[in-house]
Structure formats: structure tokens, C-alpha cells
Design a protein around this motif. Structure first.
Motif, PDB file in Angstrom:
ATOM      1  N   SER A  68       0.850  -1.193   0.000  1.00 19.90           N
ATOM      2  CA  SER A  68       0.000   0.000   0.000  1.00 19.90           C
ATOM      3  C   SER A  68       0.880   1.235   0.000  1.00 19.90           C
ATOM      4  CB  SER A  68      -0.931   0.016   1.219  1.00 19.90           C
ATOM      5  OG  SER A  68      -0.186   0.085   2.418  1.00 19.90           O
ATOM      6  N   THR A  69       0.339   2.313  -0.537  1.00 19.09           N
ATOM      7  CA  THR A  69       1.046   3.588  -0.570  1.00 19.09           C
ATOM      8  C   THR A  69       0.022   4.705  -0.547  1.00 19.09           C
ATOM      9  OG1 THR A  69       2.745   4.862  -1.741  1.00 19.09           O
ATOM     10  CG2 THR A  69       1.091   3.749  -3.101  1.00 19.09           C
ATOM     11  N   THR A  70       0.494   5.932  -0.490  1.00 22.90           N
ATOM     12  CA  THR A  70      -0.410   7.080  -0.468  1.00 22.90           C
ATOM     13  C   THR A  70      -0.659   7.567  -1.896  1.00 22.90           C
ATOM     14  OG1 THR A  70       0.399   7.768   1.699  1.00 22.90           O
ATOM     15  CG2 THR A  70      -0.755   9.425   0.386  1.00 22.90           C
TER      16      THR A  70
ATOM     17  N   GLU B  15      -4.690   6.158   1.718  1.00 24.00           N
ATOM     18  CA  GLU B  15      -3.998   4.886   1.519  1.00 24.00           C
ATOM     19  C   GLU B  15      -4.619   4.129   0.344  1.00 24.00           C
ATOM     20  OE1 GLU B  15      -0.914   2.413   3.405  1.00 24.00           O
ATOM     21  OE2 GLU B  15      -1.593   4.463   3.744  1.00 24.00           O
TER      22      GLU B  15
END
Length: 389
Positions: free
Chosen positions: A334-336, A343
Motif C-alpha cells: 500500500s502507498t499514499t 492509503e
């Protein structure tokens, strides 16, 4: 021009198998980084593009790049809902979902560090508009209550988001009554609740977006013209797939550019390693080169043979690196999202295009690393080679 057999080229790499494996290993690491970066970018694009449906339209305030900074008043939403060309449900109701979207801060399951999660107010119609979404645990939230359902990525990745848990935000306690799976799309990273309750809890006077299904897929242009011509509206309709594709561009491009730059920097070391290996091969086989020339093999054949060794070496490294990168497809990450600051969970995705690009990158490293040593081998004189032997 008589060519040196490929078996001769492969045998020479096998004779020096320790050096070959070490050099190929260095190239494999560079190829692994290069491939995983491309897979990450492709995974983000695939996740967000798959979030949209081809016959759904998303309407936002004109100029808004994302739902979180959009605003559509109730009057505007009512006008949009009354448009001709919108599909109807089995009960004869327009398939329109008016949705507030906000960000909420939740602690992650492993680290406890806070991260933004998208909270969406929706309805039963909103669920119908997203056929890829299905409940895997519990039940749908009841309208008019402080009940929520969480996406599978949220349920796994954040504290208090599992079935039966309670989350406190917007001055209320919200009970998780269901967990849904959205088929590895962006909705897996969201929390859904009743739209009216979300509006009240977050003290919102306007919806973030209005989503509806077209009666006919080709009716979009007519509806867009109607919305653009209405002076009461300052909205911009987009096909849902196009909207989510646009959402992926900034993050995917950033990762791709940064990762490619790092890969190019790392590749310099791999190219130097291949060059040293091939120079050592030339130095240790001067007698062989002289013999080949004496047997009638021309300079071009020697050049191609040594360059072939370098390319074969890089191909071995490329295949090893690609194989390691392929294992990353089983990893959830996951990332922004730069567009929404929330997220986003996704998976690495390997495509035939990435395989071709990765192997081409590996062969390019081999070409650069092997050309100068191969050129030197081809320029050696027969007499000097035989004397050195």
C-alpha cells in the motif's frame, strides 16, 4: 563471413561459471529493481482503472481533481438525477448515487502509525453501481444508522476495522457490520456508510460526487452536453474509468521516473562488472583468439562471438532478475495516492510488455558492457596472439 558456433560461446561462459554467475547476479539485481518498479506502476494503474465501470459516469465540481475537494449542492444533485438517459433499477428508480467522500485518520495494524483512509457515504444503489463489490463477511449497513462496511484492504491493514469492531470518528461510534471485497480495485481501500448519516456526522452541506449509470453506453456525449449547457450547474462529468485512470497517473508516473532513474544508476555498476568480466575473458584467451584467426575466422566473427558472450551473460541475469520480480506478484503493498492523500492497496502486476522492456534493458546493459572488450579482441593481431600464447 564464417561465424563462430553458439556452442563455443556458451561453453566459454560455463567454463568460467563462478565469474559468470557473479556477474549475472549483479545484473539480476539491477533487472529486479527495474522490473519491480514497472510492475508497481502497472499495479497502481490496473487497480485504479479497474475501479471504474464503462457505463458509469462520475460528476464532480468543475476543476476538482478528486472527490475530496469537490462539492455538489443538493439542488445540483437533484438536477443531475432528473437527466434523461440515466438507467433505471428494477424498481424504476434512477441508478444514481449521491456521495460525500472524506478522509479519516486510522492507525495501521502492524505499526500503529496513522494513515488516511477514504470514507464514502453511499447507499444500496451505490452498491448496485459497483458490481465488482461483494460482501464477504457480515451484512450491508442499514440506512439511517451508524453502521459501516470496510474494504478488505482496510480490514486487514488498520486497527478496529474488522467485522464487529467499532471505530470512532466524526464525533460518533461506527460499528463495522460487514467486510466487502472489491476485486483488488481502489474500493478495497475505503470505508462505506450511509450517505445521509455521513453528511450529518461530518457537517457537510454538499455531496462530493454524483455517480450514475448510463442507459446506453454511447449516451455520454449527449448527457455531457446537457450538463455543460445548464447555467445552474458548474460540474464536470467524466466516464468513471477515465476518472480513475487520471487518478493513477501522477503516482504511477512518479514511481516509474524515480525507479527508472535508480535503475540507470545501478546499471552503471552492472555494466562495469560485465566489462571487467569480458576484459578478463579476452586476456585469458589471447591464444584462442589467435588460433581462431589462424583458422580463418575474421575480425567481425571474433567481435560477434565476444559480444554474444556478453549478451548471453546479460540474458541469464535478466531472466534471473525477472524470475525474482515475478514472485512479487503475490505481495500486497500500500502507498499514499497523491491525488487523494489516502492509503491505496495494490499488487505488483507483471505484463508481457514489462517482460519485453526488462529483457531489452538487460541486453542493453550486456551490449554496453561487452562492446569495448569484444572490439579489443577483434583488433588483436594473429602474430601477437600466437606469440603471447
Amino acid at each position: 563471413m564464417k561465424a563462430i558456433p553458439l556452442s563455443y560461446i556458451a561453453r566459454n561462459l560455463w567454463v568460467r561459471r563462478v565469474t559468470t554467475l557473479l556477474t549475472a547476479g549483479g545484473m539480476a539485481l539491477v533487472v529486479y529493481v527495474f522490473a519491480t518498479v514497472l510492475m508497481m506502476s502497472e499495479g497502481i494503474r490496473a487497480t485504479l482503472v479497474a475501479t471504474g465501470q464503462p457505463d458509469n459516469v462520475m460528476v464532480l465540481r468543475k476543476g476538482a481533481g478528486a472527490e475530496i475537494n469537490s462539492g455538489i449542492t443538493r439542488d445540483q444533485a437533484a438536477i443531475i438525477e432528473s437527466l434523461p438517459g440515466i438507467a433505471l433499477s428494477a424498481e424504476g428508480r434512477p441508478l444514481v448515487s449521491k456521495e460525500p467522500v472524506v478522509l479519516n485518520n486510522l492507525p495501521k495494524s502492524g505499526s500503529g502509525k496513522p494513515s488516511n483512509v477514504t470514507v464514502r457515504g453511499t447507499s444500496e444503489i451505490g452498491l448496485q453501481l459497483r458490481p465488482q463489490v461483494r460482501l464477504v463477511e457480515g451484512r450491508m449497513f442499514r440506512p439511517g444508522t451508524s453502521e459501516i462496511i470496510t474494504g478488505s484492504a482496510v480490514a486487514k491493514g488498520f486497527q478496529g476495522a474488522k467485522l464487529g469492531d467499532s471505530l470512532r470518528f466524526a464525533g460518533r461510534d461506527w460499528v463495522v457490520v460487514g467486510v466487502f471485497d472489491a476485486g483488488r480495485t481502489g474500493f478495497d481501500s475505503e470505508i462505506w456508510g450511509d450517505a445521509n448519516q455521513m453528511m450529518q456526522a461530518f457537517r457537510r452541506q454538499a455531496f462530493s460526487s454524483v455517480v450514475f449509470r448510463l442507459g446506453r453506453v454511447d449516451a455520454f456525449d449527449g448527457i455531457k452536453a446537457t450538463l455543460d449547457a445548464d447555467p445552474r450547474l458548474t460540474v464536470e462529468p467524466k466516464r468513471e474509468q477515465r476518472f480513475y485512470a487520471d487518478q493513477s497517473e501522477a503516482l504511477a508516473n512518479f514511481i516509474s521516473i524515480l525507479g527508472t532513474a535508480l535503475s540507470v544508476i545501478f546499471s552503471i555498476g552492472a555494466i562495469v562488472g560485465a566489462m571487467i568480466t569480458m576484459f578478463a575473458a579476452v586476456a585469458s584467451r589471447i591464444g584462442e583468439i589467435g588460433t581462431l584467426r589462424a583458422l580463418g575466422f575474421r575480425r567481425g566473427a571474433v567481435l560477434i562471438a565476444f559480444l554474444g558472450e556478453s549478451l548471453l551473460l546479460s540474458l541469464v541475469g535478466g531472466l534471473i532478475g525477472l524470475g525474482l520480480a515475478a514472485l512479487m506478484q503475490s505481495v500486497d503493498i500500500s502507498t499514499t495516492n497523491f491525488q487523494t492523500f489516502s492509503e491505496l492497496a495494490f499488487q505488483f502486476k507483471l505484463t508481457p510488455g514489462i517482460v519485453v522492456q526488462t529483457l531489452a534493458f538487460a541486453l542493453f546493459m550486456g551490449l554496453l558492457g561487452g562492446f569495448v572488450p569484444a572490439w579489443r579482441a577483434a583488433r588483436l593481431k594473429i602474430v601477437d596472439c600466437l606469440r603471447a600464447a
